[in-house]
Design a protein around this motif. Sequence first.
Motif, mmCIF file in Angstrom:
data_model
loop_
_atom_site.group_PDB
_atom_site.id
_atom_site.type_symbol
_atom_site.label_atom_id
_atom_site.label_comp_id
_atom_site.label_asym_id
_atom_site.label_seq_id
_atom_site.Cartn_x
_atom_site.Cartn_y
_atom_site.Cartn_z
ATOM 1 N N ALA A 54 20.823 41.405 13.769
ATOM 2 C CA ALA A 54 21.536 41.589 12.511
ATOM 3 C C ALA A 54 23.021 41.713 12.755
ATOM 4 O O ALA A 54 23.846 41.113 12.066
ATOM 5 N N VAL B 165 18.786 34.927 8.461
ATOM 6 C CA VAL B 165 17.802 35.679 9.253
ATOM 7 C C VAL B 165 17.563 34.955 10.574
ATOM 8 O O VAL B 165 17.349 33.738 10.593
ATOM 9 N N HIS C 215 16.801 42.307 6.763
ATOM 10 C CA HIS C 215 17.868 41.880 7.672
ATOM 11 C C HIS C 215 19.236 42.272 7.131
ATOM 12 O O HIS C 215 20.110 42.732 7.878
ATOM 13 N N VAL D 19 15.836 43.439 16.121
ATOM 14 C CA VAL D 19 16.387 43.145 14.813
ATOM 15 C C VAL D 19 17.767 43.745 14.625
ATOM 16 O O VAL D 19 18.624 43.175 13.975
#
Length: 277
Positions: free
Chosen positions: A7, A114, A94, A3
């Motif tokens: 991101a 996302v 996010h 993530v």
Amino acid sequence: MGVREAAAGEAGKPAMTRRSGADGARALRSRWRTASMAAGWSYPADWPLAEVDEVCAAVLRTADPGAELYRLGGARAEAGAGLAETLLDLAALHAVVGEPPGSTGIVSPDVDAVPSRMLRATALGWGDVMSRQASTCAADNPLTGLATGAYLRTRLREVYAEARTTGHQDHLLVLVALDLSRTSGWSRVVAMTLLADALREVFDSGQTIASLGPSLAAVLVRKDDRLRRTVGNLRLLTADRLAVDPHVAPTGPAEVWLEELPATYEQAAELLAGLGR
């Protein structure tokens, strides 16, 4: 892709600085919650879940949080959150993770930004739970023993049918809410189980007692002269039950109030939907 990397790549800016251990998890969790509340999360007391902490830990390990997001999606479905609200909460995470180091400003969650892997994992977890619930249609919650919101709606349909026959409505709802944001993990389940025990002890004459969400219960009762005293007894008994465990005591005192039923069943169903989320 984890993530953090997703991101940074998707948002085009550096990911937030990671702190190690519990401090980092608390900081991420706090920023995520603030962003989700600002984006419109319906019930702040229902947002904290054990799965939230698992996702935070996975993000801080720079791991792919797919498995944790799947479980979070399922937990959100179990708690009654809709898919749109669940994905907006994911977008808040996010957005927070994609913030520059040391940022404390307001973020703008955008579901369209996302990464698809995160969306897919969360949506699959949510959808699998909803499919399972639709196939089993259980009438009660296996942890608390309280009836489901679906069963309460069935009982309300019967109550309104009775009212059409008799010409008068003599039922109302007793609603009881705990503040689960003051505790975490299994303590939330314990708190609701203790509340359920108190409800069954006070309302022991065949009344329908149901769960409308992770922190809210409802009792369908007939109006009578003893109801105010009964509600007072419920407040006292709930306080006594919660006090036995220091981990659940902060969820009280329980908020208890009476809710008159609207004129039609359709309006009552809308009322329950609003109360549940």
